[in-house]
Write a protein that holds these residues in place. Structure first.
Motif, PDB file in Angstrom:
ATOM      1  N   GLY A 108       0.782  -1.230   0.000  1.00 31.25           N
ATOM      2  CA  GLY A 108       0.000   0.000   0.000  1.00 31.25           C
ATOM      3  C   GLY A 108       0.810   1.273   0.000  1.00 31.25           C
ATOM      4  N   THR A 109       2.121   1.173  -0.116  1.00 35.11           N
ATOM      5  CA  THR A 109       2.943   2.380  -0.190  1.00 35.11           C
ATOM      6  C   THR A 109       3.090   2.800  -1.650  1.00 35.11           C
ATOM      7  OG1 THR A 109       4.984   1.075  -0.269  1.00 35.11           O
ATOM      8  CG2 THR A 109       4.232   1.820   1.900  1.00 35.11           C
ATOM      9  N   LYS A 110       3.162   4.111  -1.857  1.00 35.67           N
ATOM     10  CA  LYS A 110       3.325   4.626  -3.227  1.00 35.67           C
ATOM     11  C   LYS A 110       4.795   4.537  -3.607  1.00 35.67           C
ATOM     12  CE  LYS A 110       3.320   9.016  -4.101  1.00 35.67           C
ATOM     13  NZ  LYS A 110       2.951  10.415  -4.277  1.00 35.67           N
ATOM     14  N   ALA A 111       5.083   3.893  -4.738  1.00 31.87           N
ATOM     15  CA  ALA A 111       6.456   3.789  -5.231  1.00 31.87           C
ATOM     16  C   ALA A 111       6.839   5.049  -5.994  1.00 31.87           C
ATOM     17  CB  ALA A 111       6.616   2.560  -6.111  1.00 31.87           C
ATOM     18  N   ARG A 112       5.940   5.534  -6.841  1.00 28.50           N
ATOM     19  CA  ARG A 112       6.183   6.755  -7.602  1.00 28.50           C
ATOM     20  C   ARG A 112       4.875   7.190  -8.257  1.00 28.50           C
ATOM     21  NH1 ARG A 112       8.619   2.588  -9.947  1.00 28.50           N
ATOM     22  NH2 ARG A 112       7.984   1.932 -12.022  1.00 28.50           N
ATOM     23  N   GLY A 113       4.871   8.405  -8.764  1.00 30.71           N
ATOM     24  CA  GLY A 113       3.676   8.923  -9.420  1.00 30.71           C
ATOM     25  C   GLY A 113       2.931   9.898  -8.537  1.00 30.71           C
ATOM     26  N   SER A 114       1.677  10.121  -8.865  1.00 27.99           N
ATOM     27  CA  SER A 114       0.849  11.114  -8.178  1.00 27.99           C
ATOM     28  C   SER A 114      -0.120  10.457  -7.210  1.00 27.99           C
ATOM     29  CB  SER A 114       0.040  11.912  -9.204  1.00 27.99           C
ATOM     30  OG  SER A 114       0.903  12.591 -10.069  1.00 27.99           O
ATOM     31  N   GLY A 115      -0.646  11.264  -6.322  1.00 26.67           N
ATOM     32  CA  GLY A 115      -1.690  10.809  -5.419  1.00 26.67           C
ATOM     33  C   GLY A 115      -1.175  10.300  -4.091  1.00 26.67           C
ATOM     34  N   THR A 116      -2.107  10.105  -3.178  1.00 29.73           N
ATOM     35  CA  THR A 116      -1.849   9.551  -1.858  1.00 29.73           C
ATOM     36  C   THR A 116      -2.565   8.215  -1.782  1.00 29.73           C
ATOM     37  OG1 THR A 116      -1.784  11.774  -0.924  1.00 29.73           O
ATOM     38  CG2 THR A 116      -2.109   9.953   0.620  1.00 29.73           C
ATOM     39  N   VAL A 117      -1.898   7.192  -1.259  1.00 29.34           N
ATOM     40  CA  VAL A 117      -2.478   5.849  -1.214  1.00 29.34           C
ATOM     41  C   VAL A 117      -2.903   5.518   0.213  1.00 29.34           C
ATOM     42  CG1 VAL A 117      -2.088   3.398  -1.677  1.00 29.34           C
ATOM     43  CG2 VAL A 117      -1.004   5.134  -3.126  1.00 29.34           C
ATOM     44  N   VAL A 118      -4.115   4.989   0.351  1.00 30.84           N
ATOM     45  CA  VAL A 118      -4.624   4.496   1.626  1.00 30.84           C
ATOM     46  C   VAL A 118      -4.972   3.027   1.425  1.00 30.84           C
ATOM     47  CG1 VAL A 118      -6.447   4.689   3.364  1.00 30.84           C
ATOM     48  CG2 VAL A 118      -5.565   6.754   2.248  1.00 30.84           C
ATOM     49  N   LYS A 119      -4.434   2.153   2.285  1.00 27.83           N
ATOM     50  CA  LYS A 119      -4.723   0.715   2.200  1.00 27.83           C
ATOM     51  C   LYS A 119      -5.800   0.396   3.220  1.00 27.83           C
ATOM     52  CE  LYS A 119      -2.409  -3.762   1.983  1.00 27.83           C
ATOM     53  NZ  LYS A 119      -3.450  -4.521   2.605  1.00 27.83           N
TER      54      LYS A 119
END
Length: 168
Positions: free
Chosen positions: A85-96
């Motif tokens: 659930g962690t963002k590797a790259r790119g846009s946005g915020t990730v919630v798991k």
């Protein structure tokens, strides 16, 4: 001769129609037969989204507020997310949210956009594992996308993915 031909065509047409209706009746009657108990497939999991958490709602509102002054034209944005659930790259915020359930929050409304996701890895090492990914607008959050990943058997599973969003 043309009258005889027309009568034959009409007779063939009615025969085909009659057989089609009879075949349709047979097809409709088939599903009512009970399947053996061992042939029934187990439930694969849910297709519904979990409720929006308070933290997720706070992040979504803050992201919209931060970008309120930025006028947007058509945009293509990508996000690469690891299986944890962690963002590797790119846009946005990730919630798991849970096993195979992710939410990607953006700073602008994406609910009228198009989404495309694929199972992937964030590194260049290997081919990703087989699986399935589904993507939909996030309920009650116009600036977020809900992503659900499953293994090849259809069971919810934590898999990395790449999400592409296009907003008009």
């Amino acid at each position: 001769m043309s009258t005889s031909f027309r009568r034959k065509v009409a007779a063939v047409t009615f025969a085909v129609l009659g057989l089609s209706l009879a075949g349709g009746g047979i097809a409709i009657a088939q599903p009512s037969a009970k399947a053996p108990q061992e042939a029934v497939q187990p439930a694969r999991g849910t297709n519904s989204q979990p409720p929006v958490s308070a933290e997720s709602a706070r992040i979504a509102k803050a992201a919209l507020k931060a970008s309120a002054a930025t006028p947007l034209v058509a945009t293509n944005v990508f996000t690469v997310v690891n299986s944890n659930g962690t963002k590797a790259r790119g846009s946005g915020t990730v919630v798991k949210y849970g096993v195979g359930q992710y939410e990607v929050i953006f700073g602008y409304t994406v609910s009228a956009g198009a989404f495309l996701a694929t199972i992937s890895r964030s590194d260049s090492c290997c081919i990703p594992p087989g699986g399935e990914v589904s993507v939909a607008p996030r309920l009650q959050t116009p600036n977020a996308v809900f992503v659900q990943t499953r293994n090849s058997a259809g069971t919810p599973s934590d898999l990395g993915f790449t999400l592409l969003t296009h907003t008009p």
